[in-house]
Design an enzyme around this catalytic site. Structure first.
Site, PDB file in Angstrom:
ATOM      1  CG  LEU A  29      -1.910  -1.199   1.306  1.00 40.29           C
ATOM      2  CD1 LEU A  29      -2.354  -1.621   2.590  1.00 40.29           C
ATOM      3  CD2 LEU A  29      -3.069  -1.059   0.491  1.00 40.29           C
ATOM      4  N   PRO A  30       0.397   2.382  -0.632  1.00 38.14           N
ATOM      5  CG  PRO A  30      -0.801   3.820  -1.838  1.00 38.14           C
ATOM      6  CD  PRO A  30      -1.270   2.640  -0.694  1.00 38.14           C
ATOM      7  CB  THR A  62       7.999   2.077   0.981  1.00 33.62           C
ATOM      8  OG1 THR A  62       8.478   1.312  -0.142  1.00 33.62           O
ATOM      9  CG2 THR A  62       9.251   3.092   1.382  1.00 33.62           C
ATOM     10  CE  LYS A 147      11.853   0.807  -1.625  1.00 31.35           C
ATOM     11  NZ  LYS A 147      10.369   0.499  -1.851  1.00 31.35           N
ATOM     12  CE  LYS A 222       5.831   6.619   0.573  1.00 35.27           C
ATOM     13  NZ  LYS A 222       5.330   5.180   0.661  1.00 35.27           N
TER      14      LYS A 222
END
Length: 275
Positions: A29-30, A62, A147, A222
């Site tokens: 998911l974002p 992430t 990440k 982001k």
């Protein structure tokens, strides 16, 4: 949902219904808010608790390490409707990926995995069915930490390569020639030899498709925000990441948020296409 149904793939109306019919659940998911909503929100994956059917949750989003660790702790307090080997409580692995859309399509993703090592070893066949490499990073949240560190380096690298290639053009050197020099010299890196940002230099990458597809500038901004916030929390200096974040925020504010992050070459450094 309709698209998958048309391809004969089973679907469920809510994450809760999915969890009630699955032994392993994988999410990607974002952002942190989306992850928390899907797991802990109304009709979320954990809404049927405290006894759950899935023995393993893999989150490949992430997000910040703190959210991953908190969610993992919440899941570990639940029980299993059926014991899985020596694992008697549900387990969560944070397993973000690197490789982008091309890696997903080719099945060559790299997974960075944090959490219980026993669960990681049991899940390795799943990771290798989706990618070429899975690396165990240690405790819960370490996959997420790996990440954001990877993407911080990637953003700084792409900005640096784009800056140098655009400078070369302004000094009269074609990007094709300069790329050949980079790739046979000490400047060689992924941003120059595998994901070149100059349109016309490399086929099959977003720069050859008007920066469509790939990894959006919005998502890069982001991730840089996550990286700099994490650095702030541990008192770590981050001047290059801070500058890269400002650059990608400017790209987004300029209307390029959906373009691949390599578009920094064109839309920030005003680089030119190769003829």
């Amino acid at each position: 949902m309709k698209k998958f149904v048309e391809k004969g793939i089973p679907t469920k109306e809510t994450p809760l219904l999915l969890a009630e019919s699955s032994d392993v659940v994988i999410t990607m998911l974002p952002s942190s808010s989306h992850v928390l909503d899907v797991y802990t929100g109304p009709n979320g994956l954990l809404h049927g608790g405290p006894s759950l059917r899935p023995w393993l949750f893999i989150d490949s989003s992430t997000i910040d390490p703190q959210t991953s660790r908190s969610l993992s702790a919440t899941i570990s307090k639940c029980t299993l409707t059926k014991i899985k080997g020596s694992i008697d409580t549900p387990v969560m692995l944070d397993a973000p990926v690197s490789g982008g859309v091309p890696g997903a399509e080719a099945g060559t993703l790299t997974f960075m995995v944090g959490g219980l090592e026993e669960a990681y070893l049991a899940a390795k066949p799943l990771f290798h069915s989706m990618g070429k490499c899975a690396t165990y990073c240690g405790r819960s949240g370490n996959g997420a930490a790996a990440k954001i560190c990877n993407n911080m380096a990637m953003a700084v690298s792409m900005a640096g390569v784009s800056e140098a290639l655009a400078l070369g053009q302004n000094l009269g050197i074609s990007a094709t020639v300069l790329t050949k020099i980079f790739n046979s010299s000490s400047a060689r890196c992924w941003s120059s030899d595998s994901y070149n940002p100059v349109p016309g230099v490399m086929k099959g990458v977003p720069s050859s498709k008007n920066y469509e597809g790939g990894f959006s500038s919005k998502l890069m901004a982001k991730d840089l925000d996550l990286a700099t916030a994490s650095a702030e929390q541990v008192g770590h200096k981050y001047p290059l990441a801070s500058q890269a974040l400002d650059i990608y925020k400017e790209l987004c504010e300029g209307g390029h948020e959906s373009k691949d992050f390599s578009s920094v070459f064109r839309h920030y450094y005003s680089g030119k296409d190769e003829n």
